[in-house]
Design a protein around this motif. Structure first.
Motif, PDB file in Angstrom:
ATOM      1  N   LEU A 185       3.289  -7.652 -13.352  1.00 46.14           N
ATOM      2  CA  LEU A 185       3.845  -6.624 -14.228  1.00 46.14           C
ATOM      3  C   LEU A 185       2.869  -6.421 -15.380  1.00 46.14           C
ATOM      4  N   LEU A 186       2.237  -5.256 -15.423  1.00 48.64           N
ATOM      5  CA  LEU A 186       1.265  -4.971 -16.465  1.00 48.64           C
ATOM      6  C   LEU A 186       1.968  -4.574 -17.764  1.00 48.64           C
ATOM      7  N   ALA A 187       1.197  -4.503 -18.825  1.00 45.89           N
ATOM      8  CA  ALA A 187       1.769  -4.250 -20.153  1.00 45.89           C
ATOM      9  C   ALA A 187       2.484  -2.905 -20.237  1.00 45.89           C
ATOM     10  N   ASP A 188       2.056  -1.926 -19.435  1.00 43.83           N
ATOM     11  CA  ASP A 188       2.676  -0.608 -19.493  1.00 43.83           C
ATOM     12  C   ASP A 188       3.859  -0.465 -18.539  1.00 43.83           C
ATOM     13  N   GLY A 189       4.267  -1.583 -17.913  1.00 43.49           N
ATOM     14  CA  GLY A 189       5.410  -1.561 -17.020  1.00 43.49           C
ATOM     15  C   GLY A 189       5.075  -1.312 -15.569  1.00 43.49           C
ATOM     16  N   THR A 190       3.804  -1.076 -15.247  1.00 43.06           N
ATOM     17  CA  THR A 190       3.390  -0.846 -13.860  1.00 43.06           C
ATOM     18  C   THR A 190       3.302  -2.171 -13.105  1.00 43.06           C
ATOM     19  N   GLU A 191       3.781  -2.158 -11.862  1.00 36.32           N
ATOM     20  CA  GLU A 191       3.667  -3.339 -11.013  1.00 36.32           C
ATOM     21  C   GLU A 191       2.557  -3.128  -9.991  1.00 36.32           C
ATOM     22  N   VAL A 192       1.747  -4.156  -9.803  1.00 35.04           N
ATOM     23  CA  VAL A 192       0.725  -4.142  -8.756  1.00 35.04           C
ATOM     24  C   VAL A 192       0.868  -5.406  -7.929  1.00 35.04           C
ATOM     25  N   LEU A 193       0.485  -5.312  -6.670  1.00 37.39           N
ATOM     26  CA  LEU A 193       0.541  -6.450  -5.759  1.00 37.39           C
ATOM     27  C   LEU A 193      -0.834  -7.078  -5.657  1.00 37.39           C
ATOM     28  N   LEU A 194      -0.926  -8.353  -5.980  1.00 33.69           N
ATOM     29  CA  LEU A 194      -2.182  -9.092  -5.879  1.00 33.69           C
ATOM     30  C   LEU A 194      -2.112  -9.949  -4.626  1.00 33.69           C
ATOM     31  N   ARG A 195      -3.018  -9.688  -3.673  1.00 36.56           N
ATOM     32  CA  ARG A 195      -2.994 -10.417  -2.399  1.00 36.56           C
ATOM     33  C   ARG A 195      -4.409 -10.596  -1.876  1.00 36.56           C
ATOM     34  N   PRO A 196      -4.581 -11.490  -0.879  1.00 35.36           N
ATOM     35  CA  PRO A 196      -5.906 -11.650  -0.278  1.00 35.36           C
ATOM     36  C   PRO A 196      -6.376 -10.379   0.404  1.00 35.36           C
ATOM     37  N   GLY A 197      -7.668 -10.127   0.341  1.00 29.24           N
ATOM     38  CA  GLY A 197      -8.235  -8.968   1.009  1.00 29.24           C
ATOM     39  C   GLY A 197      -8.193  -9.113   2.514  1.00 29.24           C
ATOM     40  N   ARG A 198      -8.164  -7.989   3.212  1.00 31.96           N
ATOM     41  CA  ARG A 198      -8.152  -7.976   4.666  1.00 31.96           C
ATOM     42  C   ARG A 198      -9.205  -6.992   5.163  1.00 31.96           C
ATOM     43  N   ALA A 199      -9.587  -7.142   6.407  1.00 37.90           N
ATOM     44  CA  ALA A 199     -10.606  -6.255   6.976  1.00 37.90           C
ATOM     45  C   ALA A 199     -10.147  -4.802   6.966  1.00 37.90           C
ATOM     46  N   ASP A 200      -8.829  -4.583   7.114  1.00 39.52           N
ATOM     47  CA  ASP A 200      -8.356  -3.196   7.156  1.00 39.52           C
ATOM     48  C   ASP A 200      -8.218  -2.578   5.769  1.00 39.52           C
ATOM     49  N   ASP A 201      -8.654  -3.294   4.724  1.00 38.94           N
ATOM     50  CA  ASP A 201      -8.686  -2.728   3.374  1.00 38.94           C
ATOM     51  C   ASP A 201      -9.982  -1.957   3.097  1.00 38.94           C
ATOM     52  N   VAL A 202     -10.893  -1.931   4.054  1.00 39.84           N
ATOM     53  CA  VAL A 202     -12.228  -1.381   3.802  1.00 39.84           C
ATOM     54  C   VAL A 202     -12.161   0.053   3.278  1.00 39.84           C
ATOM     55  N   ASP A 203     -11.373   0.896   3.933  1.00 42.98           N
ATOM     56  CA  ASP A 203     -11.343   2.308   3.527  1.00 42.98           C
ATOM     57  C   ASP A 203     -10.793   2.473   2.109  1.00 42.98           C
ATOM     58  N   GLU A 204      -9.714   1.754   1.784  1.00 44.19           N
ATOM     59  CA  GLU A 204      -9.135   1.875   0.449  1.00 44.19           C
ATOM     60  C   GLU A 204     -10.091   1.350  -0.626  1.00 44.19           C
ATOM     61  N   VAL A 205     -10.811   0.280  -0.310  1.00 46.95           N
ATOM     62  CA  VAL A 205     -11.767  -0.262  -1.283  1.00 46.95           C
ATOM     63  C   VAL A 205     -12.939   0.698  -1.454  1.00 46.95           C
ATOM     64  N   GLN A 206     -13.341   1.366  -0.369  1.00 49.89           N
ATOM     65  CA  GLN A 206     -14.396   2.373  -0.493  1.00 49.89           C
ATOM     66  C   GLN A 206     -13.941   3.522  -1.380  1.00 49.89           C
ATOM     67  N   HIS A 207     -12.687   3.936  -1.211  1.00 49.85           N
ATOM     68  CA  HIS A 207     -12.145   4.997  -2.068  1.00 49.85           C
ATOM     69  C   HIS A 207     -12.134   4.550  -3.533  1.00 49.85           C
ATOM     70  N   MET A 208     -11.814   3.269  -3.759  1.00 51.32           N
ATOM     71  CA  MET A 208     -11.819   2.759  -5.124  1.00 51.32           C
ATOM     72  C   MET A 208     -13.220   2.835  -5.728  1.00 51.32           C
ATOM     73  N   HIS A 209     -14.228   2.465  -4.942  1.00 50.80           N
ATOM     74  CA  HIS A 209     -15.603   2.564  -5.419  1.00 50.80           C
ATOM     75  C   HIS A 209     -15.965   4.017  -5.751  1.00 50.80           C
ATOM     76  N   ASP A 210     -15.482   4.947  -4.923  1.00 53.70           N
ATOM     77  CA  ASP A 210     -15.771   6.358  -5.175  1.00 53.70           C
ATOM     78  C   ASP A 210     -15.159   6.830  -6.492  1.00 53.70           C
ATOM     79  N   ARG A 211     -13.993   6.261  -6.837  1.00 50.51           N
ATOM     80  CA  ARG A 211     -13.328   6.658  -8.079  1.00 50.51           C
ATOM     81  C   ARG A 211     -13.964   6.025  -9.312  1.00 50.51           C
ATOM     82  N   CYS A 212     -14.704   4.936  -9.123  1.00 55.13           N
ATOM     83  CA  CYS A 212     -15.339   4.263 -10.257  1.00 55.13           C
ATOM     84  C   CYS A 212     -16.516   5.091 -10.776  1.00 55.13           C
ATOM     85  N   SER A 213     -16.742   5.024 -12.062  1.00 58.09           N
ATOM     86  CA  SER A 213     -17.882   5.722 -12.652  1.00 58.09           C
ATOM     87  C   SER A 213     -19.171   4.993 -12.283  1.00 58.09           C
TER      88      SER A 213
END
Length: 358
Positions: A185-213
């Motif tokens: 539970l973050l300070a602004d009330g948002t919840e995120v799930l923290l879990r081990p990475g998996r091979a099928d996370d590749v596309d989402e992690v690539q999208h995250m890199h694309d969103r990073c400056s």
């Protein structure tokens, strides 16, 4: 110089090891480590060697075959594989004692395997004709399937794996560790799930890199690389020696990736973290570093390390807020952090308000 892992099955004849070593020496290869393992068709000699970049795997293999080696395997190695074997086994045994659910990861690290996962006992009873697949039974009736491409398992490796598996209490619960995570539970009330990475996370992690400056990527990788190759992301998410955590946003995307990787020095680990720009400053980076610190303690590590660019004061602040403090020195253009793993240095708890994640 290139680091190679070389295996050859040999006849148990006097002087055979010296003959193989002479072949490696003829290619200007320096033997850094040697171990001899048992196999049904004769002993297997395994070398870790430093060789000039001009030396090719085929050259080493051909020389060893000419010297009497059979089923020769040559493949690139990395420094993590040079950890002293008894020390490595003791560290993994300590982790398994505290966390029996980590048995697949422990076996994967012990055997430098590509993959390890739980399987039903009936599957393992059928066995396998693939020498690159090993089934390791556990006391509760299940088994762990361990696979490694291009390097068959030896009888010695099978015996080591079975010895570690016997440490698991038959009454202990053994859920697949990647099936669950921790809600933050973050300070602004948002919840995120923290879990081990998996091979099928590749596309989402690539999208995250694309969103990073470009600046965020530069501070993480020391270069403003626009994209990481897919194979690099796969290694990042499912490292051979270590663990990677992903922070999953409410919409299912990935907001941050943090890694704890074993170094070639026994008992030490290296931390790395990337939080996408829109999620920085919300306490997520602090919480992830705390969790990675706790995992380091559970894995029996005594020291954590990190490399931070000198202008990245926000990242240094995240380490402070996570309770990961220690020695800092400026070397070769980066700030090198060295932090002891002690109970007070890796506190639990959720995210802190206002943490500067980078």
């Amino acid at each position: 110089m290139a680091l190679w892992r070389v295996r050859a099955q040999v006849d148990d004849d006097t002087g055979r090891l010296a003959t193989l070593a002479a072949v490696l020496a003829a290619h200007d290869a320096n033997v850094l480590a040697l171990n001899i393992q048992a196999c049904e068709d004769g002993p297997v000699d395994e070398f870790f060697v430093h060789a000039p970049e001009s030396v090719r795997a085929a050259e080493l293999a051909a020389g060893l075959v000419a010297a009497g080696g059979r089923d020769v395997v040559t493949r690139p190695a990395d420094a993590h594989e040079l950890v002293d074997a008894p020390t490595k086994a003791l560290v993994l045994a300590a982790r398994l004692r505290d966390r029996p659910d980590t048995l697949p990861q422990v076996l994967a690290e012990l055997l430098d395997a590509d993959r390890a996962n739980w399987v039903d006992a009936k599957v393992s009873l059928a066995g396998s004709c693939d020498a690159g697949v090993l089934y390791v039974p556990v006391p509760d009736g299940r088994a762990v399937r361990v696979s490694r491409a291009g390097m068959p398992f030896t009888m010695t490796e099978a015996a080591r794996a079975a010895a570690l598996a016997r440490m698991v209490d038959s009454g202990a619960p053994l859920p697949p560790p990647a099936s669950v995570g921790t809600w933050l539970l973050l300070a602004d009330g948002t919840e995120v799930l923290l879990r081990p990475g998996r091979a099928d996370d590749v596309d989402e992690v690539q999208h995250m890199h694309d969103r990073c400056s470009p600046e965020s990527r530069r501070l993480r990788y020391f270069t403003a690389i626009p994209r990481l190759p897919r194979v690099a992301l796969e290694r990042l998410l499912v490292p051979r020696a270590g663990v990677t955590l992903v922070a999953v946003r409410p919409d299912g995307g990935v907001a941050a990736v943090g890694s704890l990787l074993h170094t070639h020095d026994p008992g030490s680990g290296e931390l790395a973290l990337l939080v996408e720009d829109d999620w920085q400053g919300r306490g997520l980076g602090t919480a992830m570093l705390r969790r990675l610190g706790s995992l380091a303690r559970a894995r029996g590590m005594a020291e954590l390390r990190a490399h931070v660019l000198p202008g990245n004061g926000r990242m240094l602040g995240v380490f402070d807020r996570a309770g990961l403090t220690g020695r800092r020195r400026f070397e070769e253009g980066v700030v090198r952090l060295s932090m002891p793993v002690v109970r007070s240095a890796v506190p639990g708890g959720g995210a802190e308000p206002g943490a500067a994640c980078a």
